[in-house]
Design an enzyme around this catalytic site. Structure first.
Site, PDB file in Angstrom:
ATOM      1  N   ARG A   1     108.288  36.653  23.070  1.00  0.00           N
ATOM      2  CA  ARG A   1     109.062  37.382  22.063  1.00  0.00           C
ATOM      3  C   ARG A   1     108.526  38.784  21.793  1.00  0.00           C
ATOM      4  NH1 ARG A   1     111.044  33.088  17.636  1.00  0.00           N
ATOM      5  NH2 ARG A   1     112.790  34.498  17.531  1.00  0.00           N
TER       6      ARG A   1
ATOM      7  N   ASP B   1     119.928  28.355  19.858  1.00  0.00           N
ATOM      8  CA  ASP B   1     119.445  27.568  18.721  1.00  0.00           C
ATOM      9  C   ASP B   1     120.058  26.164  18.665  1.00  0.00           C
ATOM     10  OD1 ASP B   1     117.755  29.556  17.930  1.00  0.00           O
ATOM     11  OD2 ASP B   1     119.006  30.287  16.294  1.00  0.00           O
TER      12      ASP B   1
ATOM     13  N   ARG C   1     108.174  36.142  12.327  1.00  0.00           N
ATOM     14  CA  ARG C   1     108.452  37.245  13.232  1.00  0.00           C
ATOM     15  C   ARG C   1     109.477  38.225  12.680  1.00  0.00           C
ATOM     16  NH1 ARG C   1     107.225  37.433  17.970  1.00  0.00           N
ATOM     17  NH2 ARG C   1     109.146  38.584  18.237  1.00  0.00           N
TER      18      ARG C   1
ATOM     19  N   LYS D   1     120.132  31.206   7.051  1.00  0.00           N
ATOM     20  CA  LYS D   1     118.791  31.808   7.040  1.00  0.00           C
ATOM     21  C   LYS D   1     118.791  33.113   7.844  1.00  0.00           C
ATOM     22  CE  LYS D   1     115.669  30.303  10.148  1.00  0.00           C
ATOM     23  NZ  LYS D   1     114.957  31.246  11.013  1.00  0.00           N
ATOM     24  N   ASN D   2     119.347  33.057   9.039  1.00  0.00           N
ATOM     25  CA  ASN D   2     119.258  34.225   9.920  1.00  0.00           C
ATOM     26  C   ASN D   2     120.103  35.403   9.442  1.00  0.00           C
ATOM     27  OD1 ASN D   2     117.478  32.837  11.481  1.00  0.00           O
ATOM     28  ND2 ASN D   2     118.849  32.530  13.221  1.00  0.00           N
TER      29      ASN D   2
ATOM     30  N   CYS E   1     105.270  32.970  20.008  1.00  0.00           N
ATOM     31  CA  CYS E   1     105.372  31.713  19.301  1.00  0.00           C
ATOM     32  C   CYS E   1     105.664  30.632  20.312  1.00  0.00           C
ATOM     33  CB  CYS E   1     106.415  31.772  18.199  1.00  0.00           C
ATOM     34  SG  CYS E   1     108.071  31.784  18.803  1.00  0.00           S
TER      35      CYS E   1
ATOM     36  N   ARG F   1     111.699  25.002   8.053  1.00  0.00           N
ATOM     37  CA  ARG F   1     111.903  26.458   8.151  1.00  0.00           C
ATOM     38  C   ARG F   1     113.383  26.810   8.228  1.00  0.00           C
ATOM     39  NH1 ARG F   1     107.154  29.439  11.200  1.00  0.00           N
ATOM     40  NH2 ARG F   1     108.279  31.200  10.339  1.00  0.00           N
TER      41      ARG F   1
HETATM   42  C1  UD1 Z   1     117.291  35.637  16.547  1.00  0.00           C
HETATM   43  C2  UD1 Z   1     117.308  34.410  15.680  1.00  0.00           C
HETATM   44  C3  UD1 Z   1     116.899  33.174  16.476  1.00  0.00           C
HETATM   45  C4  UD1 Z   1     117.740  33.048  17.743  1.00  0.00           C
HETATM   46  C5  UD1 Z   1     117.738  34.345  18.514  1.00  0.00           C
HETATM   47  C6  UD1 Z   1     118.674  34.326  19.707  1.00  0.00           C
HETATM   48  C7  UD1 Z   1     116.709  35.320  13.510  1.00  0.00           C
HETATM   49  C8  UD1 Z   1     115.696  35.419  12.436  1.00  0.00           C
HETATM   50  N1  UD1 Z   1     116.372  34.598  14.577  1.00  0.00           N
HETATM   51  O1  UD1 Z   1     115.940  35.829  16.957  1.00  0.00           O
HETATM   52  O2  UD1 Z   1     117.100  32.030  15.665  1.00  0.00           O
HETATM   53  O3  UD1 Z   1     117.205  32.028  18.563  1.00  0.00           O
HETATM   54  O4  UD1 Z   1     118.146  35.437  17.667  1.00  0.00           O
HETATM   55  O5  UD1 Z   1     119.952  33.991  19.320  1.00  0.00           O
HETATM   56  O6  UD1 Z   1     117.808  35.815  13.393  1.00  0.00           O
HETATM   57  N2  UD1 Z   1     113.444  40.198  23.420  1.00  0.00           N
HETATM   58  C9  UD1 Z   1     112.705  41.120  24.133  1.00  0.00           C
HETATM   59  N3  UD1 Z   1     112.351  42.294  23.532  1.00  0.00           N
HETATM   60  C10 UD1 Z   1     112.716  42.584  22.250  1.00  0.00           C
HETATM   61  C11 UD1 Z   1     113.469  41.638  21.523  1.00  0.00           C
HETATM   62  C12 UD1 Z   1     113.823  40.450  22.135  1.00  0.00           C
HETATM   63  O7  UD1 Z   1     112.365  40.888  25.296  1.00  0.00           O
HETATM   64  O8  UD1 Z   1     112.364  43.667  21.763  1.00  0.00           O
HETATM   65  C13 UD1 Z   1     113.801  38.894  24.039  1.00  0.00           C
HETATM   66  C14 UD1 Z   1     113.178  37.716  23.288  1.00  0.00           C
HETATM   67  O9  UD1 Z   1     111.856  37.483  23.726  1.00  0.00           O
HETATM   68  C15 UD1 Z   1     114.118  36.600  23.644  1.00  0.00           C
HETATM   69  C16 UD1 Z   1     115.472  37.306  23.734  1.00  0.00           C
HETATM   70  O10 UD1 Z   1     115.188  38.688  23.918  1.00  0.00           O
HETATM   71  O11 UD1 Z   1     113.783  36.041  24.882  1.00  0.00           O
HETATM   72  C17 UD1 Z   1     116.350  37.136  22.505  1.00  0.00           C
HETATM   73  O12 UD1 Z   1     115.684  37.638  21.373  1.00  0.00           O
HETATM   74  P1  UD1 Z   1     116.430  38.214  20.093  1.00  0.00           P
HETATM   75  O13 UD1 Z   1     117.912  38.222  20.330  1.00  0.00           O
HETATM   76  O14 UD1 Z   1     115.780  39.470  19.679  1.00  0.00           O
HETATM   77  O15 UD1 Z   1     116.116  37.070  19.045  1.00  0.00           O
HETATM   78  P2  UD1 Z   1     115.484  37.222  17.589  1.00  0.00           P
HETATM   79  O16 UD1 Z   1     116.139  38.331  16.858  1.00  0.00           O
HETATM   80  O17 UD1 Z   1     114.009  37.177  17.695  1.00  0.00           O
END
Ligand code: UD1
Length: 417
Positions: free
Chosen positions: A122, A304, A93, A22-23, A117, A396
């Site tokens: 996030r 995850d 998201r 999915k990701n 969420c 999901r």
């Molecule tokens: C992706 C995965 C999710 C996984 C996560 C971490 C997808 C669709 N989802 O989520 O399953 O749990 O990676 O491996 O691929 N953060 C900030 N600012 C930002 C972006 C992120 O502070 O602009 C923080 C987030 O709140 C979180 C951490 O960084 O605490 C990791 O987030 P991120 O690596 O961006 O995860 P996602 O891409 O949302």
């Protein structure tokens, strides 16, 4: 609303094949916004809600999407729009990833800010800082972010290796002629899969899977074909379910290197995990040794899999700890596991788990995707019957979870309300 009814205590045996990731599929689907030619994607877990939502989002932006089985064809027959609808973005998201390609191609995009969420705030500040470094101006209107002014290729350094921000910036850079360098990039395998797709569209990406990703973009990217990588998180969940039930399971289709952090921890806890070209074979007898984990960006222990790991450690012969370093409140499953007899103490980002001899079935509720997976692992291992409510969270991220589990011996059925 559907529930899963699980009669626990049956060891998983046989072979389970993992679905497409999915990701990985989400950003690759969104990458089709970079071209006006058709794209053919295979091994897409097209039944998952997030994938269906992404297809609807592409349609709302002007693409035509045809899904049949695990193949998704994305066609272009009209001009794209540069405004993403709130009703779709609020449900998922990852929709924020449309900002990169649309901004880079058209110099203007309007995207609602996705809300928080269950597992944390996030924010998307890292994405936005990246766009600003490439020249974007931003304004806020009615909860939407408007990004404008043409992007130019350049250099970006993240304060944290965010997966989504890395993808968003790669998607933007792919449409910018010239060289963009992303430093402190996320190294997750899904980033490499996206890089491979962008490459076949005609961008030149190097360094994916390392902290420095270089993208040489092009204004005219082509349509391309791609086979989405296997889902390493689904694979890890099945591995843990096999171990927790004292089973012997072949988890096929996944690249063993993609779940190595889990494999090493599982071996320390007493599981036998054999890697091969076909996947991983996991077998386990009795209760695990207590082993602590701390989540970290790839190649560290994946956040995850933290919840499903915790479910297994509830059965350990002693006390273990989990430290959640990636999300700020990702322990919603702990209270539900306690309903099944688990002994877990929470202190901020830390959880302390005192293993018990057995868990017992109970009515429980999924609070989020991976928390739901943890309850499923616990239920499969528990004595007696568990009714897992709010299974839409699990849906999901896990395709036809009950039929896959039934195929390896579990007694699981889905009931409607
Ligand atoms: C992706 C995965 C999710 C996984 C996560 C971490 C997808 C669709 N989802 O989520 O399953 O749990 O990676 O491996 O691929 N953060 C900030 N600012 C930002 C972006 C992120 O502070 O602009 C923080 C987030 O709140 C979180 C951490 O960084 O605490 C990791 O987030 P991120 O690596 O961006 O995860 P996602 O891409 O949302």
């Amino acid at each position: 609303m559907d529930r899963l009814v699980i009669e626990g205590g049956v060891a998983l045996r046989g072979e389970a094949r993992v679905s497409g990731s999915k990701n990985a599929a989400l950003p690759i689907l969104i990458a089709t916004l970079l071209t006006d030619e058709d794209c053919i994607l295979d091994n897409v877990p097209a039944r998952l809600r997030d994938i269906r939502l992404t297809c609807r989002l592409l349609e709302a932006l002007g693409k035509r999407v045809e899904a049949a089985g695990t193949r998704v064809v994305v066609r272009s027959d009209k001009p794209l729009k540069t405004r993403a609808p709130y009703d779709l973005v609020k449900q998922m998201r990852a929709s924020v990833l449309v900002a990169g390609p649309l901004l880079a191609r058209f110099g203007w995009v309007r995207v609602p800010i996705p809300g928080g969420c269950a597992i944390g705030m996030r924010p998307i500040d890292i994405h936005l800082k990246g766009f600003a470094d490439l020249g974007a101006r931003r304004t806020l209107d009615q909860g939407d972010i408007i990004l404008d002014s043409p992007l130019r290729p350049g250099s970006v350094r993240f304060k944290f290796p965010s997966v989504g921000a890395t993808e968003n910036l790669m998607l933007a850079a792919a449409a910018l002629p010239g060289l963009t360098v992303i430093r402190n990039a996320a190294r997750e395998p899904e980033i490499e899969d996206l890089a491979a797709f962008l490459d076949s569209m005609g961008a030149r990406v190097s360094g994916a899977g390392t902290p420095v990703v270089k993208v040489r973009g092009s204004q005219r990217l082509k349509g391309a074909r791609h086979r989405v990588m296997a889902d390493r998180i689904e694979a890890g969940t099945l591995m843990l379910a096999a171990a927790a039930t004292g089973g012997d399971l072949m988890v096929s289709g996944v690249r063993p290197a993609h779940v190595r952090a889990l494999t090493l921890k599982m071996r320390r806890a007493g599981a036998v995990v054999k890697e091969s070209a076909a996947g991983l074979r996991v077998s386990m007898r009795g209760r695990p040794r207590p082993v602590s984990v701390a989540t970290a960006p790839y190649p560290g222990f994946p956040t995850d899999l933290q919840a499903p790991w915790m479910a297994w450690m509830c059965l350990a012969r002693g006390r273990s700890r989990v430290l959640e370093n990636v999300f700020e409140k990702r322990f919603l499953h702990a209270a539900e596991l306690a309903r099944m007899g688990a002994r877990i103490a929470l202190l901020g980002r830390r959880a302390e788990i005192e293993g018990v001899e057995r868990l017992s079935g109970a009515p429980v509720m999924a609070s989020d995707l991976r928390g739901g997976a943890a309850l499923l692992v616990a239920a499969l291992a528990a004595r007696g019957r568990t009714e897992l409510a709010r299974v839409y969270h699990v849906d999901r991220g896990y395709e036809r979870v009950e039929s896959k589990l039934r195929g390896v011996g579990a007694r699981v059925r889905r009931v409607g309300r």
